[in-house]
Scaffold this active site. Structure first.
Site, PDB file in Angstrom:
ATOM      1  N   LYS A  68     -10.443  -0.039  -6.843  1.00  0.00           N
ATOM      2  CA  LYS A  68     -10.755   0.288  -8.245  1.00  0.00           C
ATOM      3  C   LYS A  68     -11.687  -0.769  -8.839  1.00  0.00           C
ATOM      4  O   LYS A  68     -12.648  -0.450  -9.534  1.00  0.00           O
ATOM      5  CB  LYS A  68      -9.469   0.367  -9.076  1.00  0.00           C
ATOM      6  CG  LYS A  68      -8.623   1.576  -8.727  1.00  0.00           C
ATOM      7  CD  LYS A  68      -7.339   1.574  -9.525  1.00  0.00           C
ATOM      8  CE  LYS A  68      -6.435   2.710  -9.087  1.00  0.00           C
ATOM      9  NZ  LYS A  68      -5.066   2.586  -9.608  1.00  0.00           N
ATOM     10  N   LEU A 120       0.335   0.213  -2.678  1.00  0.00           N
ATOM     11  CA  LEU A 120      -0.601   1.166  -3.280  1.00  0.00           C
ATOM     12  C   LEU A 120      -0.198   1.238  -4.745  1.00  0.00           C
ATOM     13  O   LEU A 120       0.997   1.165  -5.068  1.00  0.00           O
ATOM     14  CB  LEU A 120      -0.477   2.539  -2.625  1.00  0.00           C
ATOM     15  CG  LEU A 120      -0.952   2.642  -1.167  1.00  0.00           C
ATOM     16  CD1 LEU A 120      -0.728   4.045  -0.624  1.00  0.00           C
ATOM     17  CD2 LEU A 120      -2.428   2.279  -1.040  1.00  0.00           C
ATOM     18  N   ASP A 121      -1.200   1.366  -5.633  1.00  0.00           N
ATOM     19  CA  ASP A 121      -0.895   1.436  -7.064  1.00  0.00           C
ATOM     20  C   ASP A 121      -0.005   2.648  -7.378  1.00  0.00           C
ATOM     21  O   ASP A 121       0.041   3.607  -6.608  1.00  0.00           O
ATOM     22  CB  ASP A 121      -2.188   1.565  -7.877  1.00  0.00           C
ATOM     23  CG  ASP A 121      -3.055   0.327  -7.744  1.00  0.00           C
ATOM     24  OD1 ASP A 121      -2.514  -0.756  -7.448  1.00  0.00           O
ATOM     25  OD2 ASP A 121      -4.280   0.458  -7.938  1.00  0.00           O
ATOM     26  N   TYR A 122       0.618   2.588  -8.536  1.00  0.00           N
ATOM     27  CA  TYR A 122       1.494   3.662  -9.025  1.00  0.00           C
ATOM     28  C   TYR A 122       0.806   5.031  -8.937  1.00  0.00           C
ATOM     29  O   TYR A 122       1.403   6.021  -8.532  1.00  0.00           O
ATOM     30  CB  TYR A 122       1.844   3.330 -10.486  1.00  0.00           C
ATOM     31  CG  TYR A 122       2.897   4.188 -11.114  1.00  0.00           C
ATOM     32  CD1 TYR A 122       4.217   4.132 -10.683  1.00  0.00           C
ATOM     33  CD2 TYR A 122       2.580   5.042 -12.175  1.00  0.00           C
ATOM     34  CE1 TYR A 122       5.198   4.905 -11.281  1.00  0.00           C
ATOM     35  CE2 TYR A 122       3.558   5.813 -12.778  1.00  0.00           C
ATOM     36  CZ  TYR A 122       4.862   5.743 -12.333  1.00  0.00           C
ATOM     37  OH  TYR A 122       5.828   6.513 -12.921  1.00  0.00           O
TER      38      TYR A 122
END
Ligand code: URA
Length: 246
Positions: free
Chosen positions: A190, A100-102
């Site tokens: 995204k 998962l992204d930051y």
């Protein structure tokens, strides 16, 4: 008896693919002999060395974490940022299954079982992931239709997606959308939403397969139960010894 690459992967030395590369590169010894064949079977009493060091057979562990924002989904970060592994106090060498992204929050699985990680991540097993995104703008029917049909990201069409509009807020000019996807491409949600003109302001993963965050709070974790582990393997149509079921 188990295949050598599987033993390496489940000992936490490397992913299954990396383990195969190590074997082919002649970096793995069994009972003092370099083994370069991938099919080689080993037993619990065989002494296995990788880069000349004996591997330790760790118990397999499986965790479900509610990843908070501002934490990287790796085991170690070259910039010294906090990682998801730092949130789970264990002596096992665990790593996240996928990323998962930051700035993305939500459900993340961690394990030291390379086979399990590989099975869950493989797109052919079509494990559903449900994401909820807060986006800029009011999401319209044509955007939803385009997302469901498949949009091109990084030169390739996305495969089937279910999209639900949960809420719109005309005052803040934002919408909340739910996307159910099977793939796990880089920044997929995204990029998909950007391709239909909506910047993602917040992103959370609420579900992976049948697993949800349930009562966990951000930053909290729990071990998976043996039943859940079995069910995940079953969903991916694999038995726990790694053989594909007919
Ligand atoms: N898609 C994204 O864009 N980011 C994530 O963190 C997960 C899925």
């Amino acid at each position: 008896m188990e295949r050598l690459q599987k033993v390496l992967a489940s000992s936490g030395v490397a992913s299954r693919r990396k383990a195969e590369e190590l074997i082919l590169a002649g970096e793995v010894q069994v009972n003092g002999e370099v083994v370069r064949e991938l099919g080689r079977k080993v037993s619990g009493t065989d002494v296995i060395l990788v880069h000349g060091k004996m591997i330790k057979k760790e118990d397999k562990v499986y965790y479900l974490l509610y990843k908070p924002r501002g934490v990287v989904s790796t085991s170690s970060d070259e910039k010294g940022r906090k990682t998801v592994v730092d949130l789970i106090p264990t002596s096992s060498r665990i790593y996240p299954i996928g990323r998962l992204d930051y700035d993305t929050t939500g459900l993340l699985l961690l394990t030291n079982d390379g086979e399990f990680a590989q099975v869950l991540m493989h797109p052919k097993h079509k494990i559903e992931k449900v994401y909820v995104a807060k986006v800029r703008g009011i999401v319209k029917g044509d955007a939803i239709h385009a997302l469901e049909k498949g949009v091109e990201i990084d030169g390739k069409l996305t495969s089937s997606v279910r999209v639900k509009l949960r809420k719109v807020n005309r005052d803040t000019n934002t919408s909340i959308v739910e996307l159910t996807i099977h793939e796990g491409r880089n920044h997929q949600v995204k990029k998909m939403l950007a391709s239909v003109g909506h910047e993602v302001l917040k992103l959370k993963r609420e579900r992976v397969g049948f697993l949800t965050l349930d009562k966990l709070k951000s930053g909290e974790y729990r071990p998976l139960s043996p039943k859940e582990i079995k069910q995940l393997y079953a969903m991916a149509n694999y038995s726990q010894d790694g053989k594909k079921e007919e």
